[in-house]
Design a protein around this motif. Sequence first.
Motif, PDB file in Angstrom:
ATOM      1  N   LEU A 146      -9.165   0.258   2.562  1.00 38.33           N
ATOM      2  CA  LEU A 146      -8.476  -1.026   2.435  1.00 38.33           C
ATOM      3  C   LEU A 146      -9.283  -2.162   3.053  1.00 38.33           C
ATOM      4  CD1 LEU A 146      -4.849   0.191   3.146  1.00 38.33           C
ATOM      5  CD2 LEU A 146      -5.777  -0.561   0.951  1.00 38.33           C
ATOM      6  N   ASP A 147      -9.947  -1.887   4.172  1.00 40.10           N
ATOM      7  CA  ASP A 147     -10.768  -2.931   4.789  1.00 40.10           C
ATOM      8  C   ASP A 147     -11.958  -3.285   3.908  1.00 40.10           C
ATOM      9  OD1 ASP A 147      -8.991  -2.911   6.866  1.00 40.10           O
ATOM     10  OD2 ASP A 147     -10.279  -1.801   8.253  1.00 40.10           O
ATOM     11  N   SER A 190      -5.434   8.404   7.912  1.00 41.65           N
ATOM     12  CA  SER A 190      -5.323   6.986   8.270  1.00 41.65           C
ATOM     13  C   SER A 190      -6.699   6.341   8.358  1.00 41.65           C
ATOM     14  CB  SER A 190      -4.575   6.822   9.599  1.00 41.65           C
ATOM     15  OG  SER A 190      -5.314   7.331  10.689  1.00 41.65           O
ATOM     16  N   PHE A 204       0.648   0.732  12.256  1.00 39.95           N
ATOM     17  CA  PHE A 204      -0.107   1.016  11.031  1.00 39.95           C
ATOM     18  C   PHE A 204       0.716   0.635   9.810  1.00 39.95           C
ATOM     19  CE2 PHE A 204      -1.464   4.034   7.670  1.00 39.95           C
ATOM     20  CZ  PHE A 204      -2.796   3.672   7.574  1.00 39.95           C
ATOM     21  N   LYS A 205       1.998   0.999   9.808  1.00 40.40           N
ATOM     22  CA  LYS A 205       2.872   0.679   8.679  1.00 40.40           C
ATOM     23  C   LYS A 205       2.979  -0.828   8.478  1.00 40.40           C
ATOM     24  CE  LYS A 205       7.548   1.351   6.861  1.00 40.40           C
ATOM     25  NZ  LYS A 205       8.906   1.876   7.097  1.00 40.40           N
ATOM     26  N   ARG A 263       0.872  -1.179   0.000  1.00 42.69           N
ATOM     27  CA  ARG A 263       0.000   0.000   0.000  1.00 42.69           C
ATOM     28  C   ARG A 263       0.902   1.220   0.000  1.00 42.69           C
ATOM     29  NH1 ARG A 263      -2.900  -3.896   3.186  1.00 42.69           N
ATOM     30  NH2 ARG A 263      -4.478  -4.733   1.763  1.00 42.69           N
ATOM     31  N   ARG A 280      -7.756   3.115   6.190  1.00 42.15           N
ATOM     32  CA  ARG A 280      -8.230   1.883   6.826  1.00 42.15           C
ATOM     33  C   ARG A 280      -9.581   1.461   6.251  1.00 42.15           C
ATOM     34  NH1 ARG A 280      -5.366   0.887  11.761  1.00 42.15           N
ATOM     35  NH2 ARG A 280      -4.179   2.714  12.454  1.00 42.15           N
ATOM     36  N   ASP A 297       0.838  -3.277   9.700  1.00 41.68           N
ATOM     37  CA  ASP A 297      -0.450  -3.924   9.428  1.00 41.68           C
ATOM     38  C   ASP A 297      -0.900  -3.715   7.990  1.00 41.68           C
ATOM     39  OD1 ASP A 297      -0.431  -4.699  12.043  1.00 41.68           O
ATOM     40  OD2 ASP A 297      -1.915  -3.231  12.717  1.00 41.68           O
ATOM     41  N   TYR A 298      -0.593  -2.525   7.426  1.00 41.76           N
ATOM     42  CA  TYR A 298      -1.076  -2.220   6.082  1.00 41.76           C
ATOM     43  C   TYR A 298       0.030  -2.244   5.033  1.00 41.76           C
ATOM     44  CZ  TYR A 298      -5.597  -1.230   8.098  1.00 41.76           C
ATOM     45  OH  TYR A 298      -6.803  -1.357   8.733  1.00 41.76           O
ATOM     46  N   ARG A 299       1.232  -2.669   5.416  1.00 40.07           N
ATOM     47  CA  ARG A 299       2.369  -2.848   4.502  1.00 40.07           C
ATOM     48  C   ARG A 299       2.593  -1.587   3.658  1.00 40.07           C
ATOM     49  NH1 ARG A 299       4.966  -7.177   1.684  1.00 40.07           N
ATOM     50  NH2 ARG A 299       7.088  -6.391   1.425  1.00 40.07           N
ATOM     51  N   LEU A 300       2.904  -0.482   4.337  1.00 44.11           N
ATOM     52  CA  LEU A 300       3.086   0.791   3.647  1.00 44.11           C
ATOM     53  C   LEU A 300       4.414   0.830   2.899  1.00 44.11           C
ATOM     54  CD1 LEU A 300       1.904   3.647   6.042  1.00 44.11           C
ATOM     55  CD2 LEU A 300       0.602   2.355   4.350  1.00 44.11           C
TER      56      LEU A 300
END
Length: 466
Positions: free
Chosen positions: A458-459, A451, A209-210, A134, A455, A212-215
């Motif tokens: 993406l969710d 954010s 956050f980074k 992401r 979220r 969990d969401y693979r930034l």
Amino acid sequence: MRYLSTRGGVEPVGFAEAVMMGLGTDGGLLVPEHIPRLSEDTLVAWSRLSFQALAVEVLAPFVGEAMPRADLVALVEHSYGRFSHPEVTPVVEQAGRPWLELFHGPTAAFKDVALQLLGNLFEYFIARERGVLRILGATSGDTGSAAIDGVRGKAGIEIFILHPKGRVSPIQERQMTTVLDANVHNIAVEGTFDDTQRIVKALFNDLAFKRDYRLGAVNSINLARILAQTIYYFYAWGRLSGGDPAHRVSFSVPTGNFGDVFAGWLAKRMGLPIDRLIIATNRNDILSRFVASGVYRAGEVYHTLSPAMDIQLASNFERYLYYLLDQDPAAVRALLAEMEQTGQLQVDGERQRRVAEDFDARAVSDAETLAEIRRVYQAGGYLLCPHTAVGARAAADHPDAVVLATAHPAKFETAVVEAIGIEPAPPPPLRGLLERETRCVELPAEAEAVSRFMRETLDTSAREHP
């Protein structure tokens, strides 16, 4: 080749990890463990290469064992296959000086040189890992459209680009917001570009956050951007020098975020015979003030005719600071803490002298920008975008310096018309943009708002496409 953080809190990582990490997990920027030093024989050999062949040679020591050479060659060829000029970044002689044209890519700006490559690097490493990425980025104009073009429609990638509402040109805005691919998300932030950069850094520093969401990062905080931009310095030198290692070339670089000029500094450290690197800024002159005084102090962000440079806090400055402080992460952290506490940082007299050896710098007003567009056009019909005009005016005392022509003038029609009364003809990628459907959300300049939107988006995507 391994990569370290300017702040010293990241264990050395390989090229693939550095590309995917973007910003260091300690908040620092990644830098190579060592800078390769090239021999004169290598420079002579490289001077005869095509842009694509040169790109492979420049990148190879940094990529190391992260991919087979055959894969790197294929990736480079694919990355530059959509450029409209056979030389990719040609050097042209106009109005009595050389210009390095960097606007022949699919979005008509210099960012394409790096972001076409970076998008393909992301795709390559994601496919190998069978993972997802992401991308989160901020733009003052051209980075956003180039990043979006580089990854639109690519499997496993979602991209979120923040731009300051009303502070990019209409063409720049439409280049981003008319891309309707499902993996592209544009966010207009109610603030300045510095606000968007602050939000991006805050979200990257939210390690949960980074993770969990693979930034991943596309801004020039991603070292791959810088490495790609060194290529055209080598290419321009080869075209102007005839391969003579004694031939030194100066470059004038319009810059706001310090990435493009840092790429030139890196090329010089590698051994490229560069004489002067001229930092060309607009009214937002934090970098030119630093070169003159050794004091780095942010001020108000002014809206100018060269909006991609309307920046006070240059994200790549930290990389240069790291080398200026002799690669001492503790010293970097101390000066950044000083900046956080007092609003400024200052280097000592010896280091200020070294800065002056590395760079010249000049701030250029909007009136001077318009006058330069007019002067160059009247001298032979060559049109400049306002950022390129800033570079040309800053190099007025260096008539042999190569000016980096960073964007097609049609991207900034209002400034060109104000200067010469003529609308620049748009290249094919820019035609019809203002009539296309757009998609964009508007959010306040708050990290939490961005954010939350990410979220939710993406969710929802995960539920619809498990």
